[in-house]
Design a protein around this motif. Structure first.
Motif, short mmCIF file in Angstrom:
data_model
loop_
_atom_site.label_atom_id
_atom_site.label_comp_id
_atom_site.label_asym_id
_atom_site.label_seq_id
_atom_site.Cartn_x
_atom_site.Cartn_y
_atom_site.Cartn_z
N TYR A 199 0.74 -1.24 0.04
CA TYR A 199 -0.12 0.14 0.09
C TYR A 199 0.98 1.41 0.01
O TYR A 199 0.41 2.15 0.16
N ASN A 200 2.18 1.21 -0.24
CA ASN A 200 3.26 2.21 -0.25
C ASN A 200 3.29 2.74 -1.49
O ASN A 200 3.97 4.10 -1.67
N HIS A 201 3.10 2.36 -2.73
CA HIS A 201 3.42 2.60 -4.03
C HIS A 201 2.78 1.71 -5.05
O HIS A 201 2.31 0.48 -4.83
N PHE A 202 2.77 2.32 -6.21
CA PHE A 202 2.51 1.35 -7.10
C PHE A 202 3.46 1.08 -8.30
O PHE A 202 4.50 1.80 -8.26
N GLY A 203 3.43 0.05 -9.01
CA GLY A 203 4.54 -0.37 -10.03
C GLY A 203 4.66 0.54 -11.17
O GLY A 203 4.05 1.53 -11.30
N PRO A 204 5.76 0.63 -11.75
CA PRO A 204 6.21 1.53 -12.83
C PRO A 204 5.16 1.42 -14.10
O PRO A 204 5.61 2.32 -15.14
N THR A 223 8.62 8.95 -2.21
CA THR A 223 9.10 7.59 -1.66
C THR A 223 10.36 7.10 -2.75
O THR A 223 10.49 7.66 -3.60
N PRO A 224 10.86 6.08 -2.21
CA PRO A 224 11.92 5.49 -3.38
C PRO A 224 11.52 5.25 -4.69
O PRO A 224 12.11 4.98 -5.74
N TRP A 225 9.84 5.15 -4.57
CA TRP A 225 9.32 4.73 -5.97
C TRP A 225 8.68 6.07 -6.51
O TRP A 225 7.92 5.81 -7.54
N GLY A 226 8.60 7.13 -6.22
CA GLY A 226 8.28 8.46 -6.63
C GLY A 226 7.28 8.92 -5.71
O GLY A 226 7.65 8.88 -4.51
N ASP A 227 6.12 9.70 -6.22
CA ASP A 227 5.35 10.63 -5.44
C ASP A 227 4.58 9.79 -4.44
O ASP A 227 4.33 8.56 -4.77
N ALA A 228 4.64 10.17 -2.99
CA ALA A 228 3.99 9.53 -2.16
C ALA A 228 2.22 9.32 -2.51
O ALA A 228 1.81 10.30 -3.09
N ILE A 229 1.62 8.13 -1.91
CA ILE A 229 0.15 8.15 -2.15
C ILE A 229 -0.38 9.01 -0.97
O ILE A 229 0.13 9.21 0.04
N ASP A 230 -1.34 9.79 -1.39
CA ASP A 230 -2.10 10.78 -0.59
C ASP A 230 -3.00 10.01 0.26
O ASP A 230 -4.22 10.20 0.12
N PHE A 231 -2.74 9.61 1.46
CA PHE A 231 -3.66 9.06 2.36
C PHE A 231 -4.52 10.17 3.24
O PHE A 231 -5.46 9.45 3.96
#
Length: 604
Positions: A199-204, A223-231
């Motif tokens: 639940y912390n990122h989506f794939g590329p 995050t290490p994978w890009g923009d954070a999810i806006d919870f």
């Protein structure tokens, strides 16, 4: 369980009755949304408040569909319950009640009975392939299997952490019905089934949310994978909370492991998630919730979670077993034996101390019961994040590994093993993906660049030896060769001896330790010598569990003591020698002192 018309289940295609489906998409940046039925009509969704587009229409289970955004962008349903094939294609309407469950009286198992076996579904042959291993695992003494993430990802092979459609079981692993059948069969064998969710990122590749719901993410947090999810947004929170409930209610998973929650920016989301799960699952069910949390936040245990993965435990034991101190092992290079004593007596090693990066890490954890920590010698990360995917069986003396295995399986912490550990598998577990073109190149080079901090791969030419994640042979090499157990060779016999050790230790755990775990607490751990410790726990019935452990190549002197009931000794007569002040090399001695004897000793 929420009804099919419950408005809290708004994301995605929800079957209302055998002939009707409600389609709902949160697309606040879209002007027009339609659902495109394969070989059927294009139907406009009606705009609602807060950026929702919704339509209830005649549409049975099995219907394939996609959404069209503003007349020009065709996308899968971000809450697709199943994909016809791959992440860019058609989603499928699913009836969650169609599967005829056989083990309807299953209520799960208490947390203290957990012995967890982490596995990769694809490497074992999909959902049907995993089923073929269940009886063997149950016979070994496993009480729960944990599936690495199965949310739909690009291509046919992936660790699962590049998923982009969290509600859809990966189509190359099998159908939703096959997944339910796997869980049903597991329950019939007494096995819990846990799912690792991300639940912390989506794939590329394959995530279109930013095209029509840009505020699903926040550009001010990375995050290490890009923009954070806006919870912070209700629609986003519900997207993931409803996903948890779907796995637990529709599929009857028994628990969830939440990946890298330290990368979830909103501190309130996790507490709400646990609260909603507990509110919406029947009280008579045992539902396990676990966190992977680099921050070592002991306070999360007061928010509805059963345990956290103890990465400190693995890292400490890895340094002691292998002598490796590169990269993140640097934080455990100094006084690793003292760190082992601390984790056995207090849970986490880092409880606010600074790491090699100069950042404080962790919270005080000594007040938590040992069952609040999931201990492991290996997992997918700790094998697969090695450049060549080697297992501990290839990295340390087998006698030392056997002693460490006794600690893993007989300490009051919750043990977790990775597929193949129980029979000493020699196959690596490599990092693998199924990307193409420029993304494949970027992933391959990025993977090799990750190991520049390791001495063995400091030379760029050496990094060329690191397997290409996208090559099919990288995936094939990662399949555990379980048939090796059947070989009438020295290697086959070695595999069987490992399996016998696991079965023996888990028999001991089931008979002597598990019934006494409720109410257990640590009594402390002493450093005996380099790589040698003695740890004690008071169990729930008042008895004392003691583990004397020497992971070193030399015997050590210890205080003479009386061993009341030896549960396990790595070598014959090891316990007898320990009573005379000698602890053999590569030895674990596990003993139990009854509550009556403890009381007598206290009186004296």
């Amino acid at each position: 369980m929420p009804s099919r018309t419950d408005k809290s289940w708004r994301h995605g295609a929800v079957l209302l009755d055998p002939e009707h489906t409600r389609f709902a998409l949160w697309a606040p940046d879209a002007y027009y949304v339609s659902v495109e039925i394969e070989d059927g009509p294009s139907l406009a969704l009606l705009p609602q408040e807060d950026g929702w587009f919704v339509l209830e229409t005649r549409c049975p289970a099995g219907t394939r569909y996609r959404y069209k955004i503003d007349e020009n962008l065709l996308v899968p349903d971000p809450a697709s319950r199943a994909q016809a094939s791959e992440v860019h294609g058609h989603s499928v309407v699913i009836d969650p009640d169609a599967y005829p469950w056989h083990h309807t009286d299953w209520r799960g198992r208490p947390w203290h009975e957990a012995v967890i076996y982490e596995l990769h579904v694809g490497a074992l042959g999909g959902f049907a392939g995993v089923e073929r291993h269940l009886q063997r695992l149950a016979d070994t003494g496993i009480t729960a299997i944990e599936l690495m993430p199965i949310a739909q990802f690009p291509g046919d092979r992936n660790w699962g952490y590049d998923g982009v459609l969290p509600y859809a079981p990966q189509s190359s692993y099998g159908t939703p019905e096959q997944l339910r059948h796997l869980i049903d069969i597991a329950h019939g064998l007494g096995l819990m089934v846990i799912l690792d969710v991300v639940y912390n990122h989506f794939g590329p590749d394959g995530n279109y949310l930013g095209s029509y719901a840009k505020h699903f993410f926040r550009s001010d947090k990375k995050t290490p994978w890009g923009d954070a999810i806006d919870f912070r947004r209700r629609e986003v929170r519900d997207f993931f909370i409803d996903n948890s409930l779907m796995w637990l209610l529709d599929y009857r998973f028994d628990g969830l492991r939440f990946d890298a929650v330290h990368a979830i920016e909103d501190p309130t989301f996790l507490s709400e998630l646990a609260e909603r799960v507990r509110q919406n699952t029947p009280q008579e069910r045992h539902v396990w919730l676990m966190l992977e949390n680099e921050f070592n936040e002991a306070s999360r245990m007061d928010q509805g979670y059963d345990a956290q993965w103890n990465d400190d435990g693995h890292n400490t034991l890895h340094v002691l077993l292998t002598g490796e101190t590169d990269a993140y092992y640097t934080d455990f290079a100094q006084q690793p034996t003292h760190k082992l004593a601390r984790l056995l007596s207090e849970g986490f090693v880092y409880q606010g101390e600074s790491t090699r990066h100069g950042h404080a890490r962790g919270e005080s954890s000594a007040h938590l019961p040992p069952t609040a920590f999931v201990l492991f010698l290996q997992n997918h990360d700790q094998i697969g994040n090695r450049a060549l995917g080697e297992r501990l069986a290839q990295l340390c003396p087998p006698e030392a590994l056997r002693a460490a295995t006794a600690l893993l399986l007989l300490s009051p912490m919750i043990p977790l093993m990775f597929m193949g550990d129980e029979w000493g598998a020699s196959e690596p577990f490599l990092f693998f993906t199924d990307f193409h073109d420029e993304l494949a190149d970027a992933v391959r080079e990025g993977r090799r660049g990750e190991f520049a901090d390791f001495a063995a791969f400091a030379d760029p030419a050496q990094r060329e030896r690191i397997p290409d994640p996208n090559a099919e042979q990288t995936f094939e090499a990662s399949r555990p060769a379980v048939d090796a157990l059947l070989l009438e060779t020295d290697k086959g016999q070695d595999h069987r001896s490992w399996l016998e050790l696991y079965r023996t230790l888990l028999d001991i755990r089931r008979e002597h330790i598990v019934p006494r775990l409720p109410g257990a607490k640590a009594l402390g751990a002493d450093v005996l010598a380099d790589k040698a410790v003695s740890a004690r726990w008071q169990l729930g019935d008042g008895s004392t569990l003691r583990i004397d452990l020497n992971l070193g190549a030399h015997g050590v002197k210890i205080d003479e003591h009386q061993v009341q009931h030896v549960l396990h000794e790595s070598h014959p007569k090891s316990a007898e020698l320990s009573q005379h002040g000698n602890l053999n090399p590569y030895t674990a001695i596990v003993s139990l002192i009854s509550s009556d004897v403890v009381e007598e000793q206290d009186e004296q």
